[in-house]
Write a protein that holds these residues in place. Structure first.
Motif, PDB file in Angstrom:
ATOM      1  N   ASP A  27       0.865  -1.165   0.000  1.00 60.09           N
ATOM      2  CA  ASP A  27       0.000   0.000   0.000  1.00 60.09           C
ATOM      3  C   ASP A  27       0.912   1.227   0.000  1.00 60.09           C
ATOM      4  N   LEU A  28       1.310   1.636  -1.205  1.00 60.32           N
ATOM      5  CA  LEU A  28       2.262   2.728  -1.370  1.00 60.32           C
ATOM      6  C   LEU A  28       1.539   4.063  -1.525  1.00 60.32           C
ATOM      7  N   PRO A  29       2.228   5.167  -1.253  1.00 55.41           N
ATOM      8  CA  PRO A  29       1.597   6.478  -1.431  1.00 55.41           C
ATOM      9  C   PRO A  29       1.650   6.968  -2.884  1.00 55.41           C
ATOM     10  N   PHE A  30       1.700   6.031  -3.835  1.00 56.39           N
ATOM     11  CA  PHE A  30       1.739   6.327  -5.265  1.00 56.39           C
ATOM     12  C   PHE A  30       0.736   5.433  -5.962  1.00 56.39           C
ATOM     13  N   PRO A  31       0.121   5.893  -7.056  1.00 55.36           N
ATOM     14  CA  PRO A  31      -0.838   5.045  -7.782  1.00 55.36           C
ATOM     15  C   PRO A  31      -0.131   3.906  -8.528  1.00 55.36           C
ATOM     16  N   ASP A  32      -0.862   2.812  -8.765  1.00 53.85           N
ATOM     17  CA  ASP A  32      -0.319   1.672  -9.510  1.00 53.85           C
ATOM     18  C   ASP A  32       0.100   2.065 -10.921  1.00 53.85           C
ATOM     19  N   SER A  33      -0.447   3.157 -11.448  1.00 50.48           N
ATOM     20  CA  SER A  33      -0.043   3.599 -12.781  1.00 50.48           C
ATOM     21  C   SER A  33       1.398   4.123 -12.781  1.00 50.48           C
ATOM     22  N   MET A  34       1.921   4.477 -11.594  1.00 48.45           N
ATOM     23  CA  MET A  34       3.307   4.949 -11.477  1.00 48.45           C
ATOM     24  C   MET A  34       4.262   3.829 -11.117  1.00 48.45           C
ATOM     25  N   VAL A  35       3.853   2.999 -10.157  1.00 52.03           N
ATOM     26  CA  VAL A  35       4.739   1.943  -9.669  1.00 52.03           C
ATOM     27  C   VAL A  35       3.895   0.785  -9.137  1.00 52.03           C
ATOM     28  N   THR A  36       4.319  -0.419  -9.462  1.00 52.57           N
ATOM     29  CA  THR A  36       3.697  -1.601  -8.872  1.00 52.57           C
ATOM     30  C   THR A  36       4.746  -2.324  -8.033  1.00 52.57           C
ATOM     31  N   SER A  37       4.268  -3.109  -7.091  1.00 49.19           N
ATOM     32  CA  SER A  37       5.172  -3.768  -6.148  1.00 49.19           C
ATOM     33  C   SER A  37       4.699  -5.188  -5.864  1.00 49.19           C
ATOM     34  N   ARG A  38       5.665  -6.027  -5.520  1.00 53.51           N
ATOM     35  CA  ARG A  38       5.391  -7.382  -5.041  1.00 53.51           C
ATOM     36  C   ARG A  38       6.348  -7.606  -3.879  1.00 53.51           C
ATOM     37  N   ALA A  39       5.809  -8.062  -2.755  1.00 56.89           N
ATOM     38  CA  ALA A  39       6.588  -8.101  -1.518  1.00 56.89           C
ATOM     39  C   ALA A  39       6.659  -9.489  -0.905  1.00 56.89           C
ATOM     40  N   ILE A  40       7.763  -9.704  -0.213  1.00 64.42           N
ATOM     41  CA  ILE A  40       7.975 -10.890   0.618  1.00 64.42           C
ATOM     42  C   ILE A  40       8.344 -10.346   1.992  1.00 64.42           C
ATOM     43  N   ARG A  41       7.541 -10.690   2.994  1.00 67.09           N
ATOM     44  CA  ARG A  41       7.749 -10.143   4.338  1.00 67.09           C
ATOM     45  C   ARG A  41       8.019 -11.269   5.328  1.00 67.09           C
ATOM     46  N   SER A  42       8.931 -10.998   6.246  1.00 68.57           N
ATOM     47  CA  SER A  42       9.159 -11.892   7.383  1.00 68.57           C
ATOM     48  C   SER A  42       9.331 -11.009   8.616  1.00 68.57           C
ATOM     49  N   ASP A  43       9.473 -11.619   9.768  1.00 68.22           N
ATOM     50  CA  ASP A  43       9.707 -10.834  10.977  1.00 68.22           C
ATOM     51  C   ASP A  43      11.026 -10.066  10.897  1.00 68.22           C
ATOM     52  N   ALA A  44      11.962 -10.546  10.058  1.00 63.88           N
ATOM     53  CA  ALA A  44      13.296  -9.954   9.971  1.00 63.88           C
ATOM     54  C   ALA A  44      13.405  -8.827   8.950  1.00 63.88           C
ATOM     55  N   GLY A  45      12.432  -8.674   8.055  1.00 66.40           N
ATOM     56  CA  GLY A  45      12.550  -7.623   7.059  1.00 66.40           C
ATOM     57  C   GLY A  45      11.511  -7.737   5.958  1.00 66.40           C
ATOM     58  N   LEU A  46      11.652  -6.869   4.972  1.00 67.93           N
ATOM     59  CA  LEU A  46      10.721  -6.769   3.865  1.00 67.93           C
ATOM     60  C   LEU A  46      11.514  -6.691   2.565  1.00 67.93           C
ATOM     61  N   ALA A  47      11.293  -7.636   1.655  1.00 71.55           N
ATOM     62  CA  ALA A  47      11.921  -7.622   0.330  1.00 71.55           C
ATOM     63  C   ALA A  47      10.843  -7.244  -0.683  1.00 71.55           C
ATOM     64  N   VAL A  48      11.151  -6.275  -1.553  1.00 71.86           N
ATOM     65  CA  VAL A  48      10.153  -5.747  -2.479  1.00 71.86           C
ATOM     66  C   VAL A  48      10.732  -5.657  -3.889  1.00 71.86           C
ATOM     67  N   PHE A  49       9.955  -6.112  -4.851  1.00 73.27           N
ATOM     68  CA  PHE A  49      10.265  -5.929  -6.262  1.00 73.27           C
ATOM     69  C   PHE A  49       9.389  -4.778  -6.749  1.00 73.27           C
ATOM     70  N   PHE A  50      10.022  -3.710  -7.208  1.00 80.71           N
ATOM     71  CA  PHE A  50       9.322  -2.535  -7.710  1.00 80.71           C
ATOM     72  C   PHE A  50       9.436  -2.468  -9.227  1.00 80.71           C
ATOM     73  N   GLN A  51       8.337  -2.150  -9.910  1.00 83.01           N
ATOM     74  CA  GLN A  51       8.338  -1.880 -11.342  1.00 83.01           C
ATOM     75  C   GLN A  51       7.807  -0.462 -11.526  1.00 83.01           C
ATOM     76  N   PHE A  52       8.621   0.414 -12.122  1.00 82.37           N
ATOM     77  CA  PHE A  52       8.275   1.821 -12.281  1.00 82.37           C
ATOM     78  C   PHE A  52       7.764   2.057 -13.697  1.00 82.37           C
ATOM     79  N   HIS A  53       6.546   2.573 -13.793  1.00 81.84           N
ATOM     80  CA  HIS A  53       5.882   2.767 -15.079  1.00 81.84           C
ATOM     81  C   HIS A  53       5.981   4.210 -15.579  1.00 81.84           C
ATOM     82  N   GLN A  54       6.457   5.093 -14.731  1.00 82.83           N
ATOM     83  CA  GLN A  54       6.652   6.500 -15.073  1.00 82.83           C
ATOM     84  C   GLN A  54       7.914   6.974 -14.370  1.00 82.83           C
ATOM     85  N   ASP A  55       8.512   8.052 -14.879  1.00 86.38           N
ATOM     86  CA  ASP A  55       9.607   8.673 -14.144  1.00 86.38           C
ATOM     87  C   ASP A  55       9.060   9.102 -12.782  1.00 86.38           C
ATOM     88  N   MET A  56       9.874   8.923 -11.753  1.00 93.13           N
ATOM     89  CA  MET A  56       9.439   9.280 -10.398  1.00 93.13           C
ATOM     90  C   MET A  56      10.561   9.971  -9.651  1.00 93.13           C
TER      91      MET A  56
END
Length: 113
Positions: free
Chosen positions: A15-44
């Protein structure tokens, strides 16, 4: 643009403070941290901010990362490390795919399904 494998779509989005038209994300979360794959669809541009430790790598595209006032451009295969509390800002080119790992497991909330 580089596309992530279809099975990534089963991973939760953030749940990012940007619309999906700008960036999409896929996350893997554990108690130790958060790994995220970001795809940027517009310059940001993300203004200077700080948080816990973050490590990342550019998979496709280009990221201009300013850490403690010094700007460096990162390209595919290059990695960066941002220490806890270090002020940083970023400019990201459209088409960029990056993976970021945050020491804070709750850095971003997961988007409700």
């Amino acid at each position: 643009m580089m596309h992530l494998p279809a099975f990534f779509d089963a991973m939760p989005a953030l749940d990012l403070p940007f619309p999906d038209s700008m960036v999409t994300s896929r996350a893997i979360r554990s108690d130790a941290g958060l790994a995220v794959f970001f795809q940027f669809h517009q310059d940001m541009a993300i203004p200077p901010h700080s948080h816990g430790p973050q490590w990342g790598t550019v998979l496709a595209g280009e990221v201009a990362l300013t850490i403690d006032g010094v700007t460096r451009h990162y390209h595919p295969g290059e990695t960066y490390l941002i220490g806890a509390g270090v002020v940083h800002g970023v400019q990201i080119k459209s088409g960029t795919v990056a993976m970021d790992v945050f020491a804070e497991a709750d850095r971003y909330p997961l988007k409700p399904r």
